[in-house]
Design an enzyme around this catalytic site. Structure first.
Site, PDB file in Angstrom:
ATOM      1  N   SER A 201       0.825  -1.201   0.000  1.00  0.00           N
ATOM      2  CA  SER A 201       0.000   0.000   0.000  1.00  0.00           C
ATOM      3  C   SER A 201       0.865   1.261   0.000  1.00  0.00           C
ATOM      4  O   SER A 201       1.656   1.461  -0.910  1.00  0.00           O
ATOM      5  CB  SER A 201      -0.962  -0.023   1.191  1.00  0.00           C
ATOM      6  OG  SER A 201      -1.917   0.996   1.091  1.00  0.00           O
ATOM      7  N   ASP A 354      -2.743   6.308  -3.586  1.00  0.00           N
ATOM      8  CA  ASP A 354      -1.507   5.683  -3.126  1.00  0.00           C
ATOM      9  C   ASP A 354      -1.057   4.613  -4.129  1.00  0.00           C
ATOM     10  O   ASP A 354      -1.759   4.338  -5.106  1.00  0.00           O
ATOM     11  CB  ASP A 354      -1.675   5.136  -1.709  1.00  0.00           C
ATOM     12  CG  ASP A 354      -2.718   4.050  -1.597  1.00  0.00           C
ATOM     13  OD1 ASP A 354      -3.529   3.893  -2.532  1.00  0.00           O
ATOM     14  OD2 ASP A 354      -2.739   3.350  -0.569  1.00  0.00           O
ATOM     15  N   ASP A 356      -1.021   1.375  -4.450  1.00  0.00           N
ATOM     16  CA  ASP A 356      -1.909   0.284  -4.872  1.00  0.00           C
ATOM     17  C   ASP A 356      -3.324   0.780  -5.143  1.00  0.00           C
ATOM     18  O   ASP A 356      -4.226  -0.013  -5.396  1.00  0.00           O
ATOM     19  CB  ASP A 356      -1.912  -0.858  -3.857  1.00  0.00           C
ATOM     20  CG  ASP A 356      -2.436  -0.448  -2.491  1.00  0.00           C
ATOM     21  OD1 ASP A 356      -2.628   0.758  -2.266  1.00  0.00           O
ATOM     22  OD2 ASP A 356      -2.643  -1.337  -1.648  1.00  0.00           O
TER      23      ASP A 356
END
Length: 673
Positions: A201, A354, A356
C-alpha cells in the site's frame, strides 16, 4: 537454552559459536536463533548463509533480531514487512549499485522475500484444495494475482504464479501493475477461488506485502484466515514439491479485458452525469504518486468528461517513490507537487491515490482562494452525503425503502456519517478497522437475496443488482474508513481508489455547478448536521523491541484505564478484546485489541495497534450539534476553533500519558501531527 545452538549440523563452528554466545549474552533472541537455523537448514542456495554470516560477523544483533524474531503472520490483510533490510548485506546487494534496488530481497523469516512468498502461496493453495474438496468442487482452484510497482513486486507475483500452478492451481496473473480494487473485481469477474496482490500500500519503499482475497473478492476473514495461516505455518521450507505434470495448473496472463470490464462498472458510480456536464469549468489535478492509479483513473476521468491534468513527474511507475517522502495521500507532503500544479493551473481540486490505489487524498480550493487539505473523514462524509441525497432525489431511495439503505463505516470513522444516515432513515453499520469487514457485509447482503435470483449475480447490471438488493436485502449506499478508503458499490469488495476519485470529482462538480467550492459545501453539511472534528495520532515503535512496547501500552490501557481526562470523567469504556459487542444488525463484532473511551463531555478516544505498521494508533473525536435550526457562519467558525484546540490539548495529554505508562529509562520521541 544457548547450548542447543552450539552443535547444529551444517553450519560453521564459528557461526554456531557466535550465535550461541549472543543468545547467552541476551544480544540475540532465542526465537531469532531458532528461526535463523530453520531458514538456513532449508536454504535453496548459499545466499541466506552468506547474508546471515555477514551480519553475525559484524555483530549486527539488532538487525538479526528484527529479521528473525518471528515469522511473518497475517495482519488486517495478509503479510507485510521489509523487503529491503535496514542494513543491506553485500550478498543481498549482489550486482546492484549503491543507489539501486538490491539484487535480492531481505533475508529473514520476518521479511518479505521469496521464502515467505513461496510459503504463503503453498499454504494458500493447500487451503484452496481442501476447501474445494469440502465443497465438493472437482475443478482446479483458480487464483488471480496482481502486483504494484514496488521493489520485487513483479518477481514475487511471478513466483506466486509459478508455485500456485506447480501445486495444481490455475493462476491468472496480470501483465503489469494493477490496483487492489481491480484485483478484487477480477476475482469475482473470473469466478476465482481467491486472489493475491503483492503490495504494501502506502508503506515506505523498503516494504512489501501479500494481501489475500477469497472468492467473494474481499480480504480473507475468519475462518479462512486461520485456516490459511495454519497451512502456511505447517510449511517450513520455501522449496515446494510440484504435483505430477498432468495435475499442474496453467498460468494465464490477463490485462485489457479485465480493465475494460472494470471500467464499465466504474462508470455506473456516476449518479448524475448532468452535474458533470454543467461543471465544465471545474479543473482537477490528479496524481498516482508513481503507483497503479494511472492505469484506470486517467482513462476514466477522460471517459466521463472531466477537465483534468496529471502531475507529469509522478505519472510513471517507480518503487522508489522519488518525488515524495511518503507515497501516502494521507500526508500533506505527498500532495505538494499536485497542489503546486493546482496553483499554477488555478485548479479547483487535487486528488491523489496511493501506490496500490485503494486510498485517496484530496485538497480543495477554499473560500479564501488557497488550497486546503481534507481529512479522510471529510472526504468520506462529503461522498456519503452527496450519494444519499442524490439517490433520494433520483427516486432510487424513498421513505418506503430507506430502511434497506445502508452506510457502513468503521468504529474509528466520524459520527457525521452516522448523523447523515439517521437524517435520511438509513442504517449505519459500524465495523472494525479493515475493509475486509465491510466486504464481508456486502457478501452477506448478496447472500440474503433468494438463491434463484442471485445465481448469476456477477453478470447482472448495476441496475439489476440494485433492484434485487432493494427488494430482498440491503442496498449499499456508501462505505469507508477514516484512513482515506472508500467504496460506493458492491462490484468491488475492498476500498476502491479508482471509484473514490470518480465519486469525489462528482461531488466537486456538484459544488461547482451550484456556484460553490467543496469547502463551502462541507460547511453547509456541518451547519445542518453538526460540527464533527477528529484528530488521529500515532506512536511508532519499530522492530522486536518496538512490538514489545506496543503490546505493553495496549495492556496498560486495558488493566489501568483512564478515569478522567482533562477534567472530564470517563463515562464508558469498550474493550473490543474482552467485551461482547454487536452491530446494529445483531452481528457479533470479532475480538480485536482496541479500546474506546467515551468522556462525559462527549469526547471519544480510541486506541489500537496497527495491523500493518509498527504503530499504536490513537483516534480522537469531538462534536457539537445545533440546538435548533442550523449553525450560522460565525457560530461554525468559533466552534471549529474550539474543537481544534480541544483535540490538540487531548493529543498532547495522551502522549505524555503514554510515555509515563511505558516507564522506560530511554527518552522517547513523540511525533507531532
Amino acid at each position: 537454552m544457548a547450548e542447543q545452538f552450539a552443535a547444529m549440523p551444517g553450519h560453521s563452528e564459528q557461526l554456531d559459536s557466535k550465535i550461541s554466545g549472543a543468545v547467552a549474552d541476551g544480544q540475540l533472541m532465542e526465537s531469532a536463533a531458532k528461526n535463523i537455523y530453520a531458514l538456513l537448514d532449508g536454504a535453496p542456495s548459499d545466499l541466506y548463509s552468506r547474508s546471515v554470516g555477514e551480519l553475525v560477523s559484524a555483530d549486527k544483533w539488532s538487525e538479526l533480531n528484527d529479521r528473525f524474531y518471528r515469522t511473518l503472520s497475517f495482519g488486517t490483510g495478509g503479510l507485510r514487512g521489509r523487503t529491503i533490510g535496514k542494513i543491506v548485506t553485500s550478498a543481498e546487494r549482489g550486482n546492484a549499485r549503491e543507489n539501486e534496488r538490491p539484487e535480492f530481497p531481505c533475508v529473514g523469516t520476518n521479511a518479505m522475500n521469496f521464502f515467505n512468498i513461496s510459503r504463503a502461496t503453498q499454504g494458500l493453495v493447500a487451503y484452496l484444495h481442501d476447501w474445494n474438496q469440502r465443497e465438493k468442487i472437482s475443478t482446479k482452484p483458480k487464483l488471480v494475482i496482481a502486483h504494484d510497482p514496488r521493489f520485487f513486486s513483479k518477481e514475487f507475483a511471478e513466483l506466486a504464479g509459478k508455485v500456485a500452478s506447480e501445486n495444481g492451481c490455475d493462476a491468472f496473473v496480470f501483465d503489469g501493475p494493477r490496483s487492489v480494487p481491480e484485483l478484487s473485481f477480477a476475482v469475482r469477474y473470473l469466478r476465482a477461488n481467491a486472489g493475491v496482490v503483492i503490495t504494501a500500500s502506502h508503506n515506505p519503499p523498503h516494504d512489501n506485502g501479500y494481501k489475500v482475497y477469497f472468492s467473494d473478492g474481499a480480504q480473507v476473514i475468519e475462518p479462512h484466515a486461520s485456516g490459511i495461516i495454519a497451512k502456511v505455518n505447517a510449511i517450513v521450507s520455501e522449496a515446494d514439491d510440484p504435483v505430477a505434470r498432468d495435475r499442474q495448473g496453467k498460468i494465464t496472463l490477463i490485462g485489457k479485458d479485465i480493465d475494460d470490464a472494470y471500467m464499465d462498472r466504474l462508470e455506473t458510480l456516476v449518479l448524475d452525469p448532468k452535474v458533470i456536464r454543467e461543471a465544465k469549468t471545474l479543473k482537477i489535478i490528479y496524481t498516482s504518486l508513481h503507483g497503479t492509479g494511472s492505469v484506470i483513473v486517467k482513462p476514466m476521468l477522460k471517459r466521463l468528461g472531466f477537465n483534468f491534468k496529471v502531475v507529469p513527474e509522478q505519472d510513471h511507475f517507480d518503487g522508489r517513490f522519488p518525488t515524495v517522502k511518503s507515497a501516502n495521500p494521507e500526508n500533506a507532503e505527498a500532495l505538494t507537487m499536485a497542489i503546486n500544479l493546482a496553483e499554477k493551473e488555478e485548479a479547483d481540486v487535487v486528488v491523489a491515490t496511493d501506490p496500490d490505489c485503494d486510498r485517496v487524498g484530496a485538497a480543495v480550493r477554499s473560500a479564501d482562494g488557497k488550497m486546503k487539505l481534507l481529512t479522510g473523514n471529510q472526504i468520506g462524509s462529503l461522498i456519503a452525503w452527496y450519494r444519499t441525497k442524490t439517490l433520494f432525489e433520483k427516486g432510487v431511495l424513498n421513505k418506503q425503502n430507506a430502511s434497506r439503505g445502508v452506510i457502513i463505516k468503521t468504529f474509528v470513522t466520524t459520527d457525521l456519517q452516522k448523523a447523515i444516515a439517521a437524517h435520511y432513515g438509513l442504517r449505519c453499520i459500524e465495523t472494525l478497522t479493515g475493509f475486509k469487514y465491510i466486504g464481508a457485509k456486502l457478501g452477506d447482503y448478496e447472500c440474503a437475496i433468494p438463491e434463484g435470483l442471485r445465481r448469476n449475480y456477477v453478470d447482472l447490471s448495476e441496475d439489476e443488482t440494485r433492484k434485487l438488493r432493494l427488494e430482498h436485502s440491503s442496498f449499499y449506499v456508501f462505505g469507508g474508513e477514516e484512513s482515506y478508503g472508500y467504496s460506493g458499490a458492491d462490484f468491488v469488495r475492498d476500498k476502491d481508489g479508482n471509484g473514490a476519485v470518480i465519486m469525489f470529482c462528482e461531488v466537486a462538480a456538484y459544488a461547482k455547478a451550484h456556484g460553490k467550492n467543496v469547502d463551502q459545501l462541507l460547511d453547509d453539511i456541518y451547519s445542518e448536521f453538526g460540527y464533527f472534528v477528529e484528530k488521529n495520532g500515532s506512536l511508532v515503535f519499530e522492530g522486536a523491541e518496538g512490538a514489545t512496547k506496543i503490546a505493553r501500552l495496549i495492556k496498560s490501557y486495558a488493566t489501568n484505564p483512564f478515569q478522567e481526562v482533562l477534567g472530564s470523567k470517563v463515562a464508558n469504556i469498550r474493550n473490543f478484546e474482552t467485551n461482547e459487542i454487536k452491530d446494529v444488525e445483531g452481528d457479533q463484532i470479532p475480538k480485536e485489541k482496541m479500546l474506546m473511551f467515551e468522556l462525559q463531555d462527549g469526547t471519544r478516544i480510541a486506541v489500537r495497534p496497527s495491523g500493518t505498521e509498527p504503530k499504536i494508533k490513537y483516534y480522537l473525536f469531538a462534536q457539537r450539534r445545533p440546538e435548533s435550526g442550523k449553525f450560522n457562519s460565525a457560530e461554525l467558525n468559533q466552534i471549529k476553533i474550539e474543537g481544534k484546540e480541544k483535540l490538540d490539548r487531548l493529543w498532547n495529554w495522551l502522549q505524555k500519558d503514554a510515555e509515563s505508562r511505558l516507564r522506560e529509562r530511554i527518552s522517547i520521541e513523540f511525533p507531532r501531527l
